[in-house]
Design a protein around this motif. Structure first.
Motif, PDB file in Angstrom:
ATOM      1  N   ASP A 116      -0.846   8.586  -7.234  1.00 14.42           N
ATOM      2  CA  ASP A 116      -1.827   8.168  -8.440  1.00 14.42           C
ATOM      3  C   ASP A 116      -1.638   8.215  -9.834  1.00 14.42           C
ATOM      4  O   ASP A 116      -1.885   7.573 -11.009  1.00 14.42           O
ATOM      5  N   TRP A 125       0.417  -1.113  -0.163  1.00 14.73           N
ATOM      6  CA  TRP A 125       0.069   0.217  -0.012  1.00 14.73           C
ATOM      7  C   TRP A 125       0.849   1.264   0.208  1.00 14.73           C
ATOM      8  O   TRP A 125       2.003   1.954   0.466  1.00 14.73           O
ATOM      9  N   ASP A 128       2.806  12.916  -6.619  1.00 14.92           N
ATOM     10  CA  ASP A 128       0.843  12.457  -7.293  1.00 14.92           C
ATOM     11  C   ASP A 128       1.175  10.790  -7.112  1.00 14.92           C
ATOM     12  O   ASP A 128       1.284  10.327  -8.065  1.00 14.92           O
ATOM     13  N   PRO A 171      -0.047  -0.340 -11.143  1.00 17.69           N
ATOM     14  CA  PRO A 171       0.192  -1.703 -11.277  1.00 17.69           C
ATOM     15  C   PRO A 171      -0.291  -2.601 -11.863  1.00 17.69           C
ATOM     16  O   PRO A 171      -1.426  -2.787 -11.357  1.00 17.69           O
ATOM     17  N   ASP A 226      -0.228  11.156   2.650  1.00 17.66           N
ATOM     18  CA  ASP A 226      -0.466  11.851   3.732  1.00 17.66           C
ATOM     19  C   ASP A 226      -1.026  13.068   3.637  1.00 17.66           C
ATOM     20  O   ASP A 226      -1.777  13.755   4.878  1.00 17.66           O
ATOM     21  N   ASP A 227      -0.668  13.447   2.923  1.00 14.96           N
ATOM     22  CA  ASP A 227      -0.608  15.127   2.568  1.00 14.96           C
ATOM     23  C   ASP A 227      -2.684  15.031   2.211  1.00 14.96           C
ATOM     24  O   ASP A 227      -2.817  15.945   2.290  1.00 14.96           O
ATOM     25  N   VAL A 228      -2.719  13.760   1.025  1.00 19.80           N
ATOM     26  CA  VAL A 228      -4.222  14.499   0.551  1.00 19.80           C
ATOM     27  C   VAL A 228      -4.733  12.919   0.494  1.00 19.80           C
ATOM     28  O   VAL A 228      -6.066  13.466   0.807  1.00 19.80           O
ATOM     29  N   ASP A 229      -4.557  12.170   1.697  1.00 18.12           N
ATOM     30  CA  ASP A 229      -5.380  11.169   1.598  1.00 18.12           C
ATOM     31  C   ASP A 229      -5.510  10.387   0.508  1.00 18.12           C
ATOM     32  O   ASP A 229      -6.922   8.809   1.224  1.00 18.12           O
ATOM     33  N   ALA A 230      -4.306  10.481  -0.929  1.00 18.37           N
ATOM     34  CA  ALA A 230      -4.582   9.508  -2.043  1.00 18.37           C
ATOM     35  C   ALA A 230      -3.832   7.946  -0.984  1.00 18.37           C
ATOM     36  O   ALA A 230      -3.321   8.159  -0.102  1.00 18.37           O
ATOM     37  N   LEU A 231      -4.691   7.134  -1.849  1.00 18.17           N
ATOM     38  CA  LEU A 231      -3.817   5.368  -1.318  1.00 18.17           C
ATOM     39  C   LEU A 231      -4.221   4.855  -2.364  1.00 18.17           C
ATOM     40  O   LEU A 231      -5.143   4.745  -3.810  1.00 18.17           O
ATOM     41  N   VAL A 232      -2.884   3.888  -3.153  1.00 18.34           N
ATOM     42  CA  VAL A 232      -2.432   2.643  -3.648  1.00 18.34           C
ATOM     43  C   VAL A 232      -2.283   1.671  -3.364  1.00 18.34           C
ATOM     44  O   VAL A 232      -1.500   1.764  -2.160  1.00 18.34           O
TER      45      VAL A 232
END
Lengths: 432, 842
Positions: free
Chosen positions: A415, A352, A413, A420, A356-362
């Protein structure tokens, strides 16, 4: 203690009976457990944990150049060097003089279970490992099986900390090795402490601003803590704190959360990322043992000092990451922004990435056939600190498939990182 | 879309097509890491004559959505089965489904249902009208940033809207955390749902917010406003809930509903609130002639609320009609008139999920007494044996694993006043002492047989707490601490409670404490909340005491003496000495928490010990300390004790300084005294959150100088704010009135605690001398018996909560509160019934 001795003998006997005499490969990873990066070199500690090779020399530390372009799929990177070590390696920590000026030379530290050694592997300029008497026996009477390791650096200060998996009475033993001390037989050069209580210390983080060592102490039944020691003033960890020993404290996690990985934010020692496994605390309290895990979380926590100066933990965010939450690493700092964090869900086989700056998750998850893109049973997570063309390379070891997957993360960024897919490079070792 | 995802979608679609069935019931759901729940109306396997509600559960680790028949209480019988016996029906959904949202198009046909994969940017529409409930890939909405939260907005019939909080790419604050509104409509075939391309840009309108969104909610019936919880400032200096006007697509306007702290969970409802003067548990508490009011409920962020902050933690109630720019916040007035805002609903756990429910459309039964429980009122269990009528119910899934119920009409936790607000003495000191601290009649000298009757309490203000009144007690957090000292002169030493390490690189920094050093475990001694008091001989104020270990590291500073009050004969006991705290110095670069000025120990009035020899030994120790600390001394071990009596609470810590033989009052305010905001205006120092270094202006109260007495009043007031919103009503009950002789009902205000203690002689030859170890422990109970549901095993770390009115299908089931847990279960509970109606989907 007698039980430990019997176990050790049994282990040794078993090893001698089933192991081959052949040394482990030094160009091919085999059952990797620890990985690290030094000067672009990927360092991989292979454990030979199924004893396919000789127990005495079946393990290895191998360096390959993983800084350049890598082909898709199974691949070999330029080989930089490799040495054999004993089997049952644990984690690998890199001690780099560039960030640890008190060190005279770069080292890769690898604890080895069973023989209870700490290898202080010297690294050449390019990362090539060498070991001439670099084994340090940490054997004691109360503990065995070192696994977790970290390096703590501050001005004039370079130490290794090792956590142990097993001990008499289930105590959470911690060993401190002064890496600046040429004579490790000298008083205080190697210190052991069980003041963390019962459990195991499975992950570490170090705050150089306060010389504070953080350790994740696993939950034995229903409670787990983040333990810390303030190491200022050349205090000793093996002395009672009221007698001049290092003072510390503990920040409790909510019941049912078991920490397996911790990392401090870049430049902000009051923010920590914690990978926890959720378990049924009620059942554990009744039975006295852990009864499986139900999920994993990446916690974003603030480490807040109360007015008396004692540190407490406040959970700010919690992100579901699945089964087997384990290692956590912070990617290089970004100016004016909070960090990107890499976390591993080992049982689910998912890497994962969290901004933590914008809460995006990959999620680097599984392919259409359910195979983990980072390989089965990922063990070991490392981040190359060098930012290349805005990207940071993250490495994940696969214990079951004996390769290391690399994934390039767009630091600005996440995202925008490459999608993957099954064609991620899987480094199997160095070029023949 | 990645190649893997395309492959997976294809495989999953095939799987779904093979798994449809019309069977209902008989199988466990076999959930796997539920991550989200929603309820939607859809055709039962495409049957247009059978529109029914389904509970949909996202199984994060199995990549599918489980459907449960929502018309009946959850359990095995409610699961929608697949034809194969291996498992119930599950809709394949790729890449760890993490979020769900449903919205009605208000036309009596299938709803919009969207799901989002973990970390994904795409709303994927589930075919609620299709026989296989398959994802309708053609209606994917890619929002370009990760979806953080979704709330369904009311909209015109034939359309449905979803408000979506987005992560953003960072950098530009306006681009971070955008809010998008996505509109769907009924398709031309009259059945399907599609993106309404006439709205915004291809069905989507988006705009930046500039703050991080922690949660979203919409007000029932209001299509134009979305409420966002955030920890950040919404406007400069204002934290709370953001009200976002979305009436103009993409041109959002944001208004702050100040909550005096950040927020992280939010819900909204229209309710009637109880009359100010009514504590009735039935409908008589409400005035049906008054229209319902809009209320926004938000869980306050624990990083900015608490006993030392400007508001206690809990669920704050906000009124969107109140203008924060005028009042400083949008919290309704305190009904009792004492506080400058209504105290939040206090929780005994950290909230993980929040939802609200309104009255049901049908009463729970045809019985005459049940007819009130519809439209305006709902029944709420307040204990295992009692219920109340209220106008809104909240549910909080707590970190303690329990499901907590909120009575929104009375803005309090569901509870009954089962036990009177009371105090009980629990602990006495060592029996070796011939005196004891004991309660006295207030204003007198008598030690009554029933001491608790002489502790005055106030329902609503008196908390659940364990208290101690102790003589020379250790101040909270200041026991056996590492400290540093430096001599001022032979008679005075500065002491900082901190761990330091020298700075050899700075030649000016050759002694401690000094600037530029590595520091940790810094006690903010200058902060009034720590409660350290310096003696003032002119005012006859007793100094606090510093107890210092005689050994510093391995060296012995002096011989010292055994701990005062210790009866040990063990020669190995750690020797120590004592000194008076005669001053408190503000923070400096080297001692950022402030310092204490120490002087030789003096005897207090009526102090039994130390004896002359001990005092002489301590004096020698002080001489040695001053000498050793001439250039700074590290490694001291220090405990700070109160000079005389101190009141301490387990949760509240320092609670003031009673004195023997005089009434002591711990209160939020006096009837004619200033409230906390007025005190805070005079003492910015109390708002120092401990940040190091302390912000300029705080330490000297913006140049005005800090009156530490005012600061102490503020510190103590914040520790005994209104604890609970419904008091006992003693009117007409003489015994009850006798318990609270100083307060009036039903609007109750008064001290949290008022008592008097004395030193009671327990032997004929005892003398009124005070000894270390004198302590009186007692507990107070608030009388609040919060009612909650314990789901039992596997209920850790709830990750979702929602409400549902099941009464149209099963009137007796009433309103339902559903909570999802990653431990493979969804709890379906209703406090509208006794015993609680509980179902579990596993």
């Amino acid at each position: 203690m007698r039980r430990l001795a019997v176990l050790a003998l049994a282990l040794a006997a078993a090893c001698s009976e089933i192991s081959e005499v052949e040394s482990g490969p030094t160009k091919t990873f085999y059952r990797p457990t620890g990985i690290g990066v030094y000067a672009g070199a990927l360092l991989v500690a292979s454990s030979n944990s199924d004893l396919r090779y000789d127990g005495e020399t079946g393990g290895s530390v191998i360096a390959v150049d993983a800084s350049g372009p890598l082909a898709d799929g199974p691949v070999r990177a330029p080989w930089l060097g490799g040495i054999n070590i004993r089997s049952f390696a644990g984690e690998l920590a890199v001690a780099d003089p560039a960030v640890c000026p008190a060190l005279g030379e770069p080292l890769a530290l690898v604890p080895v279970r069973g023989s209870d050694l700490l290898y202080r592997v010297r690294l050449g300029a390019g990362g090539a490992p060498s070991c001439d008497g670099c084994e340090l026996s940490l054997r004691g009477t109360q503990f065995t099986d070192p696994f977790a390791v970290t390096v703590a650096c501050a001005p004039g200060f370079a130490r290794a900390y090792v956590g142990w998996l097993r001990s008499v009475g289930g105590r959470a033993w911690l060993t401190q090795v002064d890496l600046t001390q040429p004579d490790l037989a000298a008083d205080g050069a190697v210190q052991h402490s069980d003041r963390a209580g019962v459990g195991t210390l499975g992950a570490f983080a170090f705050d150089p601003d306060r010389k504070r060592l953080w350790a994740a102490k696993s939950a034995t039944s229903n409670s787990a803590i983040l333990r810390w020691w303030d190491l200022a003033g050349d205090c000793r960890i093996d002395v009672d704190e009221l007698s001049g020993g290092c003072r510390g404290g503990a920040a409790a996690l909510p019941d049912g959360l078991d920490p397996h990985g911790i990392a401090l934010a870049n430049g902000d020692p009051t923010r920590m990322y914690v990978a926890v496994r959720i378990f049924d605390a009620r059942a554990a309290a009744v039975s006295g043992v852990r009864v499986g895990d139900v999920d994993g979380l990446l916690l974003v926590v603030n480490l807040v000092d109360d007015l008396a100066g004692q540190t407490h933990l406040q959970i700010e965010k919690q992100i579901s990451i699945g089964y087997g939450a384990s290692a956590v690493r912070v990617l290089p700092a970004r100016a004016g922004r909070r960090d990107v964090v890499a976390a591993l869900a080992a049982d689910d086989g998912v890497l994962w990435l969290y901004d933590d700056d914008v809460d995006a998750l990959v999620a680097v998850g599984r392919d259409a056939f359910g195979h983990a893109l980072v390989g089965a049973q990922p063990f070991g997570l490392a981040v190359d600190p060098t930012v290349r063309a805005g990207s940071v390379r993250v490495h994940v070891g696969s214990w079951a498939e004996s390769f290391v997957t690399t994934y390039d993360v767009n630091l600005a960024d996440i995202d925008a990182s490459p999608p993957p897919d099954p064609d991620l490079p899987h480094i199997q070792g160095g070029t023949p | 879309m990645s190649r893997a995802r395309i492959l997976l979608l294809g495989a999953l679609a095939l799987s779904a097509a093979a798994c449809t069935s019309r069977d209902v019931g008989g199988q466990a759901a076999r959930l796997r890491q539920p991550s989200a729940i929603a309820i939607f109306h859809g055709y039962h396997f495409g049957d247009a004559a059978d529109l029914r509600p389904f509970l949909v559960i996202a199984n994060e680790s199995r990549n599918d959505l489980t459907l449960v028949d929502a018309r009946v209480n959850a359990g095995d019988a409610a699961v929608v089965s697949a034809p194969v016996l291996l498992r119930p029906l599950a809709l394949p959904f790729p890449d760890r489904p993490a979020q769900l949202a449903a919205a009605s198009l208000q036309d009596g046909k299938p709803d919009v249902l969207v799901a989002v994969s973990a970390g994904d940017q795409v709303l994927q529409l589930v075919g609620t009208w299709l026989p296989d409930f398959a994802v309708v890939g053609a209606q994917d909405v890619d929002l370009a940033d990760d979806v953080l939260a979704i709330a369904a907005l009311p909209s015109a019939p034939g359309t449905a809207r979803l408000a979506v909080a987005l992560a953003g790419a960072g950098g530009d604050p306006a681009a971070v955390n955008r809010l998008a509104v996505v509109q769907y409509r009924r398709a031309a075939d009259g059945t399907a749902v599609e993106v309404d391309t006439s709205y915004g840009t291809s069905g989507v309108a988006a705009g930046g917010l500039g703050f991080h969104v922690a949660g979203l909610a919409a007000m029932p019936g209001d299509p134009n406003r979305v409420y966002a919880a955030t920890r950040d400032d919404i406007e400069p200096g204002v934290r709370g809930v953001a009200q976002i006007d979305v009436s103009a697509p993409g041109a959002w306007t944001v208004r702050a509903l100040g909550a005096r702290a950040g927020t992280r969970l939010v819900a909204a409802a229209r309710v009637r609130e109880r009359r100010v003067d009514s504590v009735a548990l039935d409908a008589a508490a409400f005035d049906l002639l008054q229209p319902p009011v809009e209320r926004v409920y938000a869980v306050l962020d624990e990083a900015s609320c608490g006993l030392q902050e400007t508001i206690d933690c809990g669920v704050v109630v906000l009124d969107p009609a109140l203008d924060t720019s005028v009042r400083g916040h949008s919290i309704p007035d305190d009904w009792s008139g004492w506080m400058p805002y209504r105290a939040p609903i206090r929780l005994r756990t950290r909230a993980l999920a929040l939802a609200v429910a309104g009255p049901t459309v049908n009463p729970p039964s045809g019985a005459a007494e049940d007819q009130v429980y519809q439209d305006d009122y709902m029944r709420l269990a307040t204990s295992a044996a009692e219920t109340s009528a209220t106008t809104g119910v909240g549910v909080v899934a707590g970190e303690d694993r329990n499901v907590h119920f909120l009575d929104l009409g009375r803005f309090k936790v569901a509870s009954s006043i089962a036990a009177p607000v009371a105090a009980k003495a629990t602990v006495g000191q060592s029996t070796e002492l011939d005196t004891r601290i004991w309660f006295q009649e207030i204003g007198g000298e008598v030690f009554p047989d029933d001491p608790a009757a002489h502790v005055l309490l106030t329902p609503g203000y008196t908390p659940d707490e364990n208290w101690r009144v102790a003589w020379q007690a250790t101040l909270p957090g200041l026991e056996l601490r590492a400290a540093e000292a430096i001599a001022i002169d032979p008679d005075h030493v500065r002491l900082a409670v901190q761990i330091g390490e020298g700075n050899p690189g700075d030649p000016a920094c050759t002694r401690a404490p000094c600037a530029g050093r590595l520091l940790s475990q810094v006690a903010r001694l200058y902060h009034p909340a720590l409660g350290v008091v310096a003696g003032d001989t002119a005012l006859a104020e007793p100094a606090d005491i510093a107890v210092i270990r005689a050994k510093v590291g391995g060296a012995e500073l002096c011989t010292g003496a055994p701990p005062l009050g210790s009866s040990t004969t063990n020669p190995d006991v750690q020797k120590e000495f004592e000194a008076d705290v005669t001053g408190i110095l503000p923070p400096s670069a080297g001692s950022p928490g402030g310092e204490l000025v120490l002087a030789r120990r003096t005897l207090r009035t009526l102090e039994r010990s130390p004896d002359a020899a001990t005092l002489a030994a301590w004096s020698t120790c002080f001489d040695n300390l001053a000498a050793a600390a001439a250039t700074g001394l590290e490694g001291l071990v220090v405990t700070i004790r109160s000079g005389e009596l101190v009141l301490l609470g387990d949760a509240r810590g320092y609670a003031g300084r009673p004195v023997f033989g005089a009434p002591y009052t711990l209160e939020y305010r006096a009837a004619a005294g200033p409230d906390e905001d007025a005190l805070a205006a005079s003492c910015p120092l109390a708002d120092w959150d401990g940040e190091l270094p302390a912000p300029p202006g705080v330490l000297d109260c913006n140049g005005a100088g800090c009156d530490r007495a005012v600061c102490e009043r503020l510190v103590l007031a914040r520790k005994v704010r209104r604890y609970h919103h419904l008091a006992e009503d003693c009117r007409g009950d003489a015994d009850c009135l006798a318990r609270y002789p100083t307060v009036t009902f039903p609007v109750v205000n008064g001290p949290a605690l008022r008592f008097q203690v004395g030193n009671q002689l327990r032997a004929a030859d005892a003398t009124d001398l005070r000894a270390r170890g004198l302590v009186l422990g007692f507990t107070t109970t608030s009388g609040v018996g919060a009612y909650f549901f314990d789901p039992g095993s596997a209920s850790a770390q709830a990750n979702g909560a929602m409400a549902f009115d099941r009464s149209p299908w099963d009137a007796a089931s009433g309103y339902r509160l559903l909570v999802s847990y990653p431990g493979d279960q969804v709890v379906d509970v209703s406090p509208s019934l006794l015993p609680l109606s509980v179902g579990v989907v596993r």
